[in-house]
Design an enzyme around this catalytic site. Structure first.
Site, mmCIF file in Angstrom:
data_model
loop_
_atom_site.group_PDB
_atom_site.id
_atom_site.type_symbol
_atom_site.label_atom_id
_atom_site.label_comp_id
_atom_site.label_asym_id
_atom_site.label_seq_id
_atom_site.Cartn_x
_atom_site.Cartn_y
_atom_site.Cartn_z
ATOM 1 N N LYS A 5 -81.266 -43.063 10.437
ATOM 2 C CA LYS A 5 -81.474 -44.441 10.904
ATOM 3 C C LYS A 5 -81.686 -45.380 9.713
ATOM 4 C CE LYS A 5 -83.143 -42.724 15.292
ATOM 5 N NZ LYS A 5 -84.250 -42.351 16.174
ATOM 6 N N GLN B 135 -90.723 -42.901 16.437
ATOM 7 C CA GLN B 135 -89.937 -41.678 16.635
ATOM 8 C C GLN B 135 -90.716 -40.681 17.497
ATOM 9 O OE1 GLN B 135 -86.671 -41.145 15.464
ATOM 10 N NE2 GLN B 135 -86.807 -39.347 16.766
ATOM 11 N N ASP C 10 -85.621 -49.383 21.159
ATOM 12 C CA ASP C 10 -85.291 -48.154 21.886
ATOM 13 C C ASP C 10 -85.110 -48.431 23.382
ATOM 14 O OD1 ASP C 10 -84.814 -45.822 20.531
ATOM 15 O OD2 ASP C 10 -86.938 -45.335 20.229
#
Ligand code: NDP
Length: 307
Positions: free
Chosen positions: A53, A97, A120
């Site tokens: 990422k 995460q 997200d």
């Protein structure tokens, strides 16, 4: 005739190019999109994802910051960190995460992320925006699936779509996106009766299960489009044989690495489906591309109108 393979790498590369051009324009206007990735502890798989990422941000000109609190962090400490990021104007996207260590209340943390920075798309407010067709941030893998379908010119409106899997991060938002695109959608799970029969109704079949090669040709209507979200690492030789017998390339990988990556769809489905995504190289590359695109979208939605 074997199925046409939908090239996720190529589609992801198109989206990355479009996103990089948007980053350039925004940066020229004084708004450099910024993503903060919070990686708690040292889970090796999470470290690999986060590295990908951050690297992607660098390639596209997005500012990125990696924050790595220790695995012993408390819910309160992590909440304080998220709140700090919520308050920083140059941070447009916040990604925590998963998985988080067990002592941390993950739901509380995800709820604390400012919905305007929730790249997200996991915050209940964004989930609600999706289900009521309001502008918001949409979960990356489901958004990527829709990009694959649209950019491959697969008809969605009026088509029968079956999604196998009802997770909050893949199955449910994918089903919602397909409903919003006017498909007739059925969602299946571990309690579904006659799963092969239900799947055979699908013009578009999405497999998000987490079981190697579970979707065999008898689940698939001839000519259907099959989207394979699964990423399963197969290490058992008997399982490998069931999936890839006679595939010289895979046999070579398996011999040298002792493992191979396989989706939820059995490779033999290629003999029945009209179009399908490969694993690797299908849905996977779209997930990071959509994260980049979401970061730019978040920057535009939050800061775009101010200059
Ligand atoms: P979850 O484990 O959260 O959900 C799996 C779903 O599959 C559940 O709804 C479950 O049903 C259903 N299921 C399990 N077994 C069966 C069965 N035998 N018959 C019918 N349904 C079944 O997984 P995720 O949604 O998080 O992920 C799914 C897959 O996608 C995984 O392989 C994951 O690695 C992959 N993935 C890939 C991404 C990518 O970028 N390519 C991103 C995210 C995930 P029930 O609800 O009844 O338990």
């Amino acid at each position: 005739m074997p199925a046409i393979l939908l090239d996720g790498k190529q589609i992801a590369s198109e989206i990355r190019q479009e996103t990089a051009a948007e980053v350039q324009n925004l940066t020229a206007a004084g708004i450099r999109p910024g993503l903060a990735v919070v990686l708690v502890g040292n889970n090796p798989a999470s470290e690999i994802y986060v590295r990908g990422k951050v690297k992607s941000c660098e390639e596209l000109g997005i500012y990125s910051e990696k924050i790595t609190p220790p695995a012993t962090i408390t819910t309160g400490e992590l909440l304080a960190l998220v709140n700090e990021l919520n308050a920083r104007d140059e941070i447009d996207g916040i990604l925590v995460q998963l998985p988080l260590p067990t002592q941390v209340d993950a739901k509380k943390i995800l709820l604390a992320v400012d919905p305007a920075k929730d790249v997200d798309g996991f915050h209940p407010m964004n989930v609600g925006f999706l289900s009521t067709q309001r502008p918001g941030l949409i979960s990356c893998t489901p958004a990527g699936i829709m990009e694959i379908l649209r950019r491959s010119h697969v008809d969605i409106s009026g088509q029968e779509a079956v999604v196998v899997g009802r997770s909050d991060i893949v199955g449910k938002p994918t089903a919602m996106l397909l409903i919003n695109a006017n498909a007739t959608v059925t969602v299946c799970h571990s309690k579904t009766r006659d799963l092969p029969g239900v799947c055979r109704r699908a013009d578009i079949l999405v497999a998000a299960i987490g079981r190697a090669g579970m979707i065999t040709p008898d689940f698939v209507k001839p000519g259907a489009t099959v989207i394979d979200v699964g990423t399963n690492n197969v290490t058992d030789p008997a399982e490998f044989q069931r999936l890839f017998v006679g595939n010289a390339k895979r046999e070579e990988t398996f011999r040298t690495k002792g493992a191979t990556l396989v989706g939820d769809v059995h490779p033999a489905v290629a003999e029945v489906a009209g179009k399908m995504t490969p694993v690797p190289g299908g849905v996977g590359p779209l997930t990071i591309a959509m994260l980049m695109s979401n970061t730019v979208k978040a920057a535009k939605m939050r800061r775009g109108g101010r200059n």
